[in-house]
Design an enzyme around this catalytic site. Sequence first.
Site, PDB file in Angstrom:
ATOM      1  N   GLY A 134       0.026   6.108   4.094  1.00  0.00           N
ATOM      2  CA  GLY A 134       0.025   5.561   5.452  1.00  0.00           C
ATOM      3  C   GLY A 134       0.903   4.341   5.610  1.00  0.00           C
TER       4      GLY A 134
ATOM      5  N   LYS B 133      -7.645  -5.242  -3.553  1.00  0.00           N
ATOM      6  CA  LYS B 133      -6.200  -5.468  -3.569  1.00  0.00           C
ATOM      7  C   LYS B 133      -5.848  -6.959  -3.667  1.00  0.00           C
ATOM      8  CE  LYS B 133      -4.950  -1.046  -1.457  1.00  0.00           C
ATOM      9  NZ  LYS B 133      -4.003  -0.369  -0.543  1.00  0.00           N
TER      10      LYS B 133
ATOM     11  N   ASP C 107      -6.841  -2.725   2.745  1.00  0.00           N
ATOM     12  CA  ASP C 107      -5.771  -3.727   2.590  1.00  0.00           C
ATOM     13  C   ASP C 107      -6.229  -5.121   2.996  1.00  0.00           C
ATOM     14  OD1 ASP C 107      -3.761  -1.096   3.793  1.00  0.00           O
ATOM     15  OD2 ASP C 107      -3.782  -1.810   1.728  1.00  0.00           O
TER      16      ASP C 107
ATOM     17  N   ASP D 232       0.857  -1.181   0.000  1.00  0.00           N
ATOM     18  CA  ASP D 232       0.000   0.000   0.000  1.00  0.00           C
ATOM     19  C   ASP D 232       0.903   1.245   0.000  1.00  0.00           C
ATOM     20  OD1 ASP D 232      -1.431   1.729   2.705  1.00  0.00           O
ATOM     21  OD2 ASP D 232      -2.347   1.687   0.717  1.00  0.00           O
TER      22      ASP D 232
HETATM   23 CA   LIG Z   1      -3.247   3.051   3.120  1.00  0.00          CA
END
Ligand SMILES: [Ca+2]
Lengths: 222, 222
Positions: A11, A150, A177, A8
């Site tokens: 963040g 994802k 995620d 990812d």
């Molecule tokens: Ca993220």
Amino acid sequence: MIRLILSDVDGTITHRDRRIDVAAIEAIRKAIGRGILVSLVSGNVIPVMYGLEVFIGLNAPAFAENGGCYIMKEHVEAFFSKEKPEEFLRHIERITSAYGIFSNAWRLTSMGFGMREDDEERVREEAKKFGVTVTNSGYSWHILNPGQDKAFAFRKLMEMYSLEKDEILVIGDSENDMPMFREAVHSACVGTNEVLMSMAETVTSGKNSSGFVEALGKYGIV
Amino acid sequence: MIRLILSDVDGTITHRDRRIDVAAIEAIRKAIGRGILVSLVSGNVIPVMYGLEVFIGLNAPAFAENGGCYIMKEHVEAFFSKEKPEEFLRHIERITSAYGIFSNAWRLTSMGFGMREDDEERVREEAKKFGVTVTNSGYSWHILNPGQDKAFAFRKLMEMYSLEKDEILVIGDSENDMPMFREAVHSACVGTNEVLMSMAETVTSGKNSSGFVEALGKYGIV
Ligand SMILES: [Ca+2]
Ligand SMILES: [Ca+2]
Ligand SMILES: [Ca+2]
Ligand SMILES: [Ca+2]
Ligand SMILES: [Ca+2]
């Protein structure tokens, strides 16, 4: 043995405020220098992923729109359509506080939106009825087609590079995620989402990008 | 005293191969931490500049398309139109080896192209007749409207932030940086283009991004 990292972006290789961590860039470059494939998968759009691909120097596809499309060396592949997500966005804009986000101008397979917190339950219910998925990246909400997530990117990479699941390390921080964490054998959660933490093989003590760098250390990559 | 840095991107805050230099990112963040405004101006497109704005954490507009448009905190401002550049691209595609580049899909005010070297003179002649400008970023060719160039960005920033010319440091490496070097009092050339080197106040001994970091040192910014 890890042959591919699927990470990812916001963040995870960035600080919480979305500024990219130079230590994460350096860790990625070291991994690439050791022959490991590094792919990114984000809710963000193709041209932003293209920028990351070029400026970081990736050696595997950069997936946009939660796995709905990817870019690799100026070649774009889209696996879904934005028609249904656009319809749903118009619907929830009418009946809730939801509003489209500015990067929608560059979306090919999904829509992004913001809304007041108290509309979350209603929007999720409407999505179920409508036959789309809504998920949160920690930075914005996303409307996705069935099967678009994802995990789709994870399986696509397995196919492209003839990989087994245990040869892939997945790293992320948020709700969106979860699909790739479900597929993964090796996963590191760098955020504080409790469900994702419970799914992860590793929960890093550092958060966000410092957790990313920590994870690459733990898995013997750098 | 330098209050704003206006920098090119590719070949200036990146290595020659376009991978961003983490030392340049850190130098930019230090400058911002000291209250200096940092603006980027590139031949690249708005969504790529948006990515740079967010991932670096800029505090001033990121100009795309050689100054033709900018993005700042999700607000896009376009000062020119792509109509004439598109017409010219179609024209030179017909009569020369020129071909449009893939990022044209995201352009608002200009077109980018590649061509065989032996067509350069002819394309420049045609541009003059057609009333557009062609310039080279060192990475691709660009078709711009009259008055569209990095000097336009320089003057726009002077106006936005009430700056005098000598409060701005301009940094670049290629032909398409010449217009802003012409306007600038303080400029650093980090490339090997001889005309730009002759226009520059400072020619760095390091090239590309190491020259960028060197320039910020020379001007007492970091
Ligand atoms: Ca993220
Ligand atoms: Ca509404
Ligand atoms: Ca340049
Ligand atoms: Ca042709
Ligand atoms: Ca000058």
